[in-house]
Enzyme design. Structure first.
Site, mmCIF file in Angstrom:
data_model
loop_
_atom_site.group_PDB
_atom_site.id
_atom_site.type_symbol
_atom_site.label_atom_id
_atom_site.label_comp_id
_atom_site.label_asym_id
_atom_site.label_seq_id
_atom_site.Cartn_x
_atom_site.Cartn_y
_atom_site.Cartn_z
ATOM 1 N N CYS A 83 0.834 -1.206 0.000
ATOM 2 C CA CYS A 83 0.000 0.000 0.000
ATOM 3 C C CYS A 83 0.864 1.251 0.000
ATOM 4 C CB CYS A 83 -0.896 0.032 1.238
ATOM 5 S SG CYS A 83 -2.312 -1.040 1.124
ATOM 6 N N HIS A 84 0.385 2.260 -0.701
ATOM 7 C CA HIS A 84 1.066 3.552 -0.706
ATOM 8 C C HIS A 84 0.763 4.300 0.582
ATOM 9 C CE1 HIS A 84 0.908 2.599 -4.996
ATOM 10 N NE2 HIS A 84 1.992 3.341 -5.095
ATOM 11 N N MET A 118 -8.214 0.283 1.053
ATOM 12 C CA MET A 118 -7.518 -0.526 2.052
ATOM 13 C C MET A 118 -7.522 0.157 3.414
ATOM 14 S SD MET A 118 -7.042 -3.218 0.440
ATOM 15 C CE MET A 118 -6.350 -4.045 1.847
ATOM 16 N N GLU A 119 -7.460 1.474 3.428
ATOM 17 C CA GLU A 119 -7.511 2.203 4.697
ATOM 18 C C GLU A 119 -8.876 2.035 5.356
ATOM 19 O OE1 GLU A 119 -4.029 3.613 2.545
ATOM 20 O OE2 GLU A 119 -6.065 3.196 1.916
ATOM 21 N N ASP A 133 -11.719 -7.943 21.386
ATOM 22 C CA ASP A 133 -10.732 -7.938 22.471
ATOM 23 C C ASP A 133 -11.320 -7.402 23.772
ATOM 24 O OD1 ASP A 133 -8.018 -8.079 23.662
ATOM 25 O OD2 ASP A 133 -8.177 -5.897 23.628
#
Length: 164
Positions: A83-84, A118-119, A133
């Site tokens: 990824c950039h 992707m972010e 969690d």
């Protein structure tokens, strides 16, 4: 696409080796991506839901997951190798309880040469993991059911919400 060759994958060079896509010749555009994750919450967890959040000894679950999702979106190139690095104009994470699920929506915006899918996916995913969690002391029967891209705009191929 039937039987794609290595030349069809943008993250492989001509010899089939991993490569970051060269975006140096592309122009900057305003880009937005929205991703969603869904987490099944058993009744034992949902019973803790008050004032739009789940309270635990670790703190407010949804508030913490929102911060985790934003931090993850900003760290995506550290987690996904090809990824950039992008300057994000904004990142918004919203979480709501709907029936038996926590629905997480991560919206990421940038003005740049490549998209923020992707972010957005990373932000939604890490927010889901944070919910798991923080609630696992109640039960480990939670299920992260789905993470998917909802929409994206500003690139070569836009995806509208609701499109398949």
């Amino acid at each position: 696409m039937a039987n794609p060759s290595s030349s069809d994958f943008t993250h492989l060079d001509s010899s089939g080796q991993p490569a970051m896509v060269d975006i140096s010749g592309k122009g900057s555009t305003y880009r937005v991506a929205v991703a969603e994750s869904r987490v099944y919450l058993p009744s034992l967890v949902r019973e803790q839901f008050r004032d739009n959040d789940i309270q635990t000894r670790k703190g407010a679950v949804f508030q913490t997951a929102i911060i985790a999702g934003i931090m993850a979106a900003k760290k995506t190139p550290d987690l996904i190798p090809l990824c950039h690095t992008l300057l994000l104009d904004g990142c918004d994470v919203q979480i709501r309880l709907e029936e038996e699920e926590a629905i997480i929506r991560c919206t990421v915006k940038t003005t740049g040469k490549t998209g923020v899918e992707m972010e957005a996916l990373t932000g939604a995913s890490v927010a889901a993991l944070t919910i798991y969690d923080m609630c696992k002391a109640f039960t480990q029967e939670m299920i992260i059911r789905q993470t998917r891209l909802i929409s994206k705009t500003g690139g070569k191929h836009d995806l509208a919400e609701g499109a398949k």
